[in-house]
Design an enzyme around this catalytic site. Structure first.
Site, PDB file in Angstrom:
ATOM      1  N   ILE A  73      -2.149  10.928  12.177  1.00 31.19           N
ATOM      2  CA  ILE A  73      -1.123  11.369  11.233  1.00 31.19           C
ATOM      3  C   ILE A  73      -1.819  12.127  10.099  1.00 31.19           C
ATOM      4  O   ILE A  73      -2.841  11.661   9.574  1.00 31.19           O
ATOM      5  CB  ILE A  73      -0.370  10.148  10.647  1.00 31.19           C
ATOM      6  CG1 ILE A  73       0.192   9.243  11.777  1.00 31.19           C
ATOM      7  CG2 ILE A  73       0.735  10.603   9.698  1.00 31.19           C
ATOM      8  CD1 ILE A  73       1.160   9.892  12.741  1.00 31.19           C
TER       9      ILE A  73
ATOM     10  N   GLY B 211       0.820  -1.223   0.000  1.00 19.78           N
ATOM     11  CA  GLY B 211       0.000   0.000   0.000  1.00 19.78           C
ATOM     12  C   GLY B 211       0.842   1.256   0.000  1.00 19.78           C
ATOM     13  O   GLY B 211       0.574   2.196   0.737  1.00 19.78           O
TER      14      GLY B 211
ATOM     15  N   LYS C 288      -6.305  -3.951  14.132  1.00 21.79           N
ATOM     16  CA  LYS C 288      -5.020  -3.363  14.516  1.00 21.79           C
ATOM     17  C   LYS C 288      -4.512  -3.927  15.852  1.00 21.79           C
ATOM     18  O   LYS C 288      -3.302  -4.062  16.061  1.00 21.79           O
ATOM     19  CB  LYS C 288      -5.145  -1.841  14.578  1.00 21.79           C
ATOM     20  CG  LYS C 288      -5.421  -1.189  13.213  1.00 21.79           C
ATOM     21  CD  LYS C 288      -4.292  -1.435  12.233  1.00 21.79           C
ATOM     22  CE  LYS C 288      -4.441  -0.619  10.960  1.00 21.79           C
ATOM     23  NZ  LYS C 288      -3.316  -0.847  10.018  1.00 21.79           N
TER      24      LYS C 288
ATOM     25  N   TYR D 105     -11.898  -1.882  12.742  1.00 24.29           N
ATOM     26  CA  TYR D 105     -10.517  -1.383  12.589  1.00 24.29           C
ATOM     27  C   TYR D 105      -9.695  -1.671  13.851  1.00 24.29           C
ATOM     28  O   TYR D 105      -8.558  -2.142  13.778  1.00 24.29           O
ATOM     29  CB  TYR D 105     -10.583   0.112  12.301  1.00 24.29           C
ATOM     30  CG  TYR D 105      -9.264   0.776  11.989  1.00 24.29           C
ATOM     31  CD1 TYR D 105      -8.659   0.621  10.746  1.00 24.29           C
ATOM     32  CD2 TYR D 105      -8.634   1.588  12.930  1.00 24.29           C
ATOM     33  CE1 TYR D 105      -7.459   1.251  10.451  1.00 24.29           C
ATOM     34  CE2 TYR D 105      -7.430   2.226  12.649  1.00 24.29           C
ATOM     35  CZ  TYR D 105      -6.848   2.054  11.410  1.00 24.29           C
ATOM     36  OH  TYR D 105      -5.655   2.678  11.120  1.00 24.29           O
TER      37      TYR D 105
ATOM     38  N   SER E 220      -2.013   0.615  14.848  1.00 21.85           N
ATOM     39  CA  SER E 220      -2.598   1.941  15.092  1.00 21.85           C
ATOM     40  C   SER E 220      -2.840   2.116  16.582  1.00 21.85           C
ATOM     41  O   SER E 220      -3.079   1.131  17.303  1.00 21.85           O
ATOM     42  CB  SER E 220      -3.939   2.055  14.354  1.00 21.85           C
ATOM     43  OG  SER E 220      -4.666   3.181  14.813  1.00 21.85           O
TER      44      SER E 220
HETATM   45  P1  NAP Z   1      -4.162   5.666   2.852  1.00 18.57           P
HETATM   46  O1  NAP Z   1      -3.645   6.988   2.394  1.00 18.57           O
HETATM   47  O2  NAP Z   1      -5.601   5.368   2.721  1.00 18.57           O
HETATM   48  O3  NAP Z   1      -3.307   4.544   2.133  1.00 18.57           O
HETATM   49  C1  NAP Z   1      -3.565   3.188   2.346  1.00 18.57           C
HETATM   50  C2  NAP Z   1      -2.965   2.425   1.207  1.00 18.57           C
HETATM   51  O4  NAP Z   1      -3.216   1.027   1.405  1.00 18.57           O
HETATM   52  C3  NAP Z   1      -3.571   2.791  -0.135  1.00 18.57           C
HETATM   53  O5  NAP Z   1      -2.518   2.991  -1.065  1.00 18.57           O
HETATM   54  C4  NAP Z   1      -4.376   1.555  -0.511  1.00 18.57           C
HETATM   55  O6  NAP Z   1      -4.425   1.295  -1.894  1.00 18.57           O
HETATM   56  C5  NAP Z   1      -3.576   0.477   0.164  1.00 18.57           C
HETATM   57  N1  NAP Z   1      -4.325  -0.750   0.329  1.00 18.57           N
HETATM   58  C6  NAP Z   1      -5.458  -0.967   1.021  1.00 18.57           C
HETATM   59  N2  NAP Z   1      -5.823  -2.247   0.928  1.00 18.57           N
HETATM   60  C7  NAP Z   1      -4.902  -2.857   0.140  1.00 18.57           C
HETATM   61  C8  NAP Z   1      -4.718  -4.173  -0.329  1.00 18.57           C
HETATM   62  N3  NAP Z   1      -5.586  -5.162  -0.028  1.00 18.57           N
HETATM   63  N4  NAP Z   1      -3.649  -4.452  -1.109  1.00 18.57           N
HETATM   64  C9  NAP Z   1      -2.756  -3.478  -1.422  1.00 18.57           C
HETATM   65  N5  NAP Z   1      -2.886  -2.209  -1.020  1.00 18.57           N
HETATM   66  C10 NAP Z   1      -3.937  -1.900  -0.249  1.00 18.57           C
HETATM   67  O7  NAP Z   1      -3.820   5.422   4.395  1.00 18.57           O
HETATM   68  P2  NAP Z   1      -2.631   5.950   5.321  1.00 18.57           P
HETATM   69  O8  NAP Z   1      -3.173   7.005   6.180  1.00 18.57           O
HETATM   70  O9  NAP Z   1      -1.412   6.218   4.515  1.00 18.57           O
HETATM   71  O10 NAP Z   1      -2.422   4.652   6.245  1.00 18.57           O
HETATM   72  C11 NAP Z   1      -1.375   3.711   6.041  1.00 18.57           C
HETATM   73  C12 NAP Z   1      -1.398   2.726   7.199  1.00 18.57           C
HETATM   74  O11 NAP Z   1      -1.231   3.431   8.430  1.00 18.57           O
HETATM   75  C13 NAP Z   1      -2.719   1.960   7.320  1.00 18.57           C
HETATM   76  O12 NAP Z   1      -2.457   0.628   7.724  1.00 18.57           O
HETATM   77  C14 NAP Z   1      -3.448   2.712   8.426  1.00 18.57           C
HETATM   78  O13 NAP Z   1      -4.378   1.900   9.088  1.00 18.57           O
HETATM   79  C15 NAP Z   1      -2.281   3.096   9.320  1.00 18.57           C
HETATM   80  N6  NAP Z   1      -2.550   4.223  10.197  1.00 18.57           N
HETATM   81  C16 NAP Z   1      -2.856   5.447   9.692  1.00 18.57           C
HETATM   82  C17 NAP Z   1      -3.092   6.508  10.569  1.00 18.57           C
HETATM   83  C18 NAP Z   1      -3.405   7.888  10.067  1.00 18.57           C
HETATM   84  O14 NAP Z   1      -3.650   8.777  10.886  1.00 18.57           O
HETATM   85  N7  NAP Z   1      -3.402   8.141   8.772  1.00 18.57           N
HETATM   86  C19 NAP Z   1      -3.024   6.302  11.938  1.00 18.57           C
HETATM   87  C20 NAP Z   1      -2.707   5.034  12.421  1.00 18.57           C
HETATM   88  C21 NAP Z   1      -2.475   3.999  11.539  1.00 18.57           C
HETATM   89  P3  NAP Z   1      -5.752   1.624  -2.766  1.00 18.57           P
HETATM   90  O15 NAP Z   1      -5.708   3.112  -2.937  1.00 18.57           O
HETATM   91  O16 NAP Z   1      -5.557   0.857  -3.994  1.00 18.57           O
HETATM   92  O17 NAP Z   1      -6.920   1.135  -1.932  1.00 18.57           O
END
Ligand code: NAP
Length: 247
Positions: free
Chosen positions: A188, A12, A159, A155, A142
């Protein structure tokens, strides 16, 4: 930061935190394999950006929750470059709803995308890393997996389970010199948090000791540390990157 291995696969990684992890690890000299599922244009642009900046990057398309596709991707990396030393299970989704409106399908979809994909990655990487007698895996969990959240039963379950799963992988894999650790980001700045209204953001800032959302780069730096030789005696650990929101 010092790295014994050469290749890292990040799931991802075409946008958000995953893309920043790719940029950071490339800056530290690793060849980054950028996994994407649905947006080739973003993955290609990131690959070009990294290569233009003197780093090494390649793109690899697969759905991380598809066991055969994940296994095939790891095989093709090893066939191409002879090794895979590092994996970051970053792919994740949300499907937030209050629990009385959350269907079992909503629950299973998030478990499948977040937890099952990480399990598949941890397992398939171990097949290669155990033969190498070297490897390091970071799973992106998370803060919600630590403290829970209304509207995020699915979620939080995914996690929280990632943390327990990583510790168990760490115990099984230690004798082969393969480490597993988790990172628990707080809030984030990203697409996932951009959907929050300014009012809600201000409320959150008041409860975060560092009084702001984190930057993806701050998560990426923690990932780099846990993959690197600098954390060689750390396994099964959970590293909080949350501005002090949960201690
Ligand atoms: P994001 O911008 O939504 O990016 C998530 C990425 O994961 C997207 O590129 C998505 O691709 C990809 N993805 C989802 N399901 C997939 C699959 N089955 N196979 C391959 N790729 C897949 O999210 P983010 O904020 O960067 O988050 C990244 C990670 O950090 C996640 O695990 C999230 O739970 C964790 N996290 C984020 C936060 C925050 O505040 N942002 C906080 C705590 C934890 P598509 O676009 O093709 O769906």
């Amino acid at each position: 930061m010092k790295f014994t291995g050469k290749n890292v696969l990040i799931t991802g990684a075409s946008k958000g935190i995953g893309a920043q992890i790719a940029r950071t690890l490339a800056e530290f000299g690793l060849k980054v394999w950028i996994n994407y599922r649905s947006k080739p244009e973003l993955a290609e642009a990131l690959m070009q950006e990294i290569n233009n900046n003197g780093g090494k990057a390649a793109i690899i398309c697969f759905d991380a929750s598809d066991e055969n596709a994940f296994a095939q991707a790891i095989k093709s990396i090893v066939d191409s470059d002879g090794e895979l030393s590092y994996l970051v299970n970053n792919a994740g989704i949300t499907k937030d709803k209050l629990v009385l409106r959350m269907s079992t399908q909503d629950f299973n979809d998030v478990i499948n995308a977040n937890l099952n994909s990480a399990f598949i990655g941890c397992k398939e990487a171990f097949k290669v890393m155990s033969k190498q007698r070297f490897g390091s895996v970071v799973n992106i969990s998370s803060i919600i997996g630590e403290i829970g959240n209304a509207g995020q039963v699915n979620y939080a379950a995914s996690k929280g389970a990632i943390i327990a799963m990583s510790k168990s992988f760490a115990k099984e894999a230690a004798s082969r010199n393969v480490r597993y650790n988790s990172i628990t980001p707080g809030f984030i700045a990203s697409d996932m948090t951009d959907v929050l209204s300014d009012e809600i953001k201000q409320t959150y800032y008041k409860s975060i000791p560092l009084a702001r959302f984190g930057d993806a780069k701050e998560v990426a730096n923690a990932v780099a540390f846990l993959l690197s030789d600098y954390s060689s005696y750390i396994t099964g650990e959970v590293l909080k990157v949350n501005g002090g929101l949960f201690m």
